[in-house]
Design an enzyme around this catalytic site. Structure first.
Site, PDB file in Angstrom:
ATOM      1  CG  HIS A  84      84.036   5.470  26.434  1.00  0.00           C
ATOM      2  ND1 HIS A  84      85.206   5.908  27.017  1.00  0.00           N
ATOM      3  CD2 HIS A  84      84.386   4.437  25.616  1.00  0.00           C
ATOM      4  CE1 HIS A  84      86.216   5.167  26.578  1.00  0.00           C
ATOM      5  NE2 HIS A  84      85.743   4.260  25.727  1.00  0.00           N
ATOM      6  CE  LYS A  98      84.332   2.493  29.306  1.00  0.00           C
ATOM      7  NZ  LYS A  98      84.272   1.026  29.153  1.00  0.00           N
TER       8      LYS A  98
END
Length: 267
Positions: free
Chosen positions: A155, A159
């Site tokens: 990600h 995040k």
């Protein structure tokens, strides 16, 4: 028209959700909420999402717009979501929850709230990811204990939780299919002299880099062959469209805690 509110509306995901709501037939954004100390409070939600003026001002107080919506979409933070959950439970409002990072105790609060209001809670609202969950259940049952299982996810740098909620959900599906308890067999990262791999474990590896929207791969590795089930998201819109689909599906549903497998008829 299905009256939809978006909380966290000034954030990246919030803006994408606003766009998705406005694109969906039969749906309309009727409330948008963000932090009370946000300098954007009062701004037009459509302009925040680069859609042009839609006549929905950004509010800093959920209670003040309680009469303006039927269902609240929340992709924020566990502490924020739980406060919104308590409000919606008291007000009799449906919820779509895409927040990740809940503890087991916090998830139980969602279960309790589902006794009073309809909720769709999912680690990932992508239709493709939810299809992958179905495939993972089948793969795990067929391949059984003959394979080593590893889950990798990547990600963007912003995040804050790891592994991702989607990776953990994938692990839960695989573990359940094999009759294992994920809490007991999960291995999160490896370092140093780890020794030989325990064949009952399910490994997790995490990457955080750049602007990766979300990549997930589950590897089933045996001697002589490997099976990989992979999903790659290239836009947050895939999650937003799934959330709006869930909001439309929830119309008229009885109180309960549902997931995207329910929405898509995959159970």
């Amino acid at each position: 028209m299905r009256r939809i509110a978006v909380v966290g509306a000034a954030g990246r995901m919030g803006k994408t959700l606003i766009e998705a709501v406005q694109q969906a037939p039969g749906a309309g954004l009727t409330a948008a909420i963000d932090r009370p100390d946000s300098t954007l409070v009062g701004a037009d939600a459509g302009e925040l999402a680069a859609l042009g003026r839609i006549g929905v001002p950004l509010s800093g107080d959920l209670a003040k717009v309680a009469d303006e919506f039927d269902v609240l979409i929340d992709f924020t933070h566990p502490s924020v979501t739980l406060k919104n959950l308590a409000f919606c439970r008291k007000a009799g409002k449906a919820m779509i929850i895409g927040t990740t990072g809940f503890s087991a105790e916090e998830k139980q609060r969602l279960v309790e709230a589902g006794k009073d209001i309809p909720i769709v809670f999912a680690a990932n609202f992508s239709i493709g990811v939810n299809l992958c969950l179905k495939l993972l259940d089948t793969a795990a049952r067929v391949l059984g204990d003959e394979v080593d299982i590893e889950i990798t996810e990547a990600h963007h740098r912003h995040k804050v939780d790891a592994p991702s909620g989607t990776a953990l959900r994938m692990g839960e599906v695989v573990a359940s299919a094999l009759g294992r308890d994920l809490e007991k067999v999960a291995v999160y990262g490896r370092e140093g002299q780890t020794g030989a791999r325990d064949c009952q474990t399910i490994g997790f590896a995490t990457i955080r880099a750049g602007d990766v929207v979300g990549d997930h791969t589950v590897l089933f590795a045996a001697d002589g062959e490997r099976v990989e089930i992979t999903h790659k998201a290239s836009s947050r819109m895939t999650f937003a469209k799934g959330a709006v689909r869930a909001a439309m599906w929830l119309d008229g549903k009885a109180p309960g805690l549902y997931d995207m497998q329910d929405v898509l008829g995959l159970h």
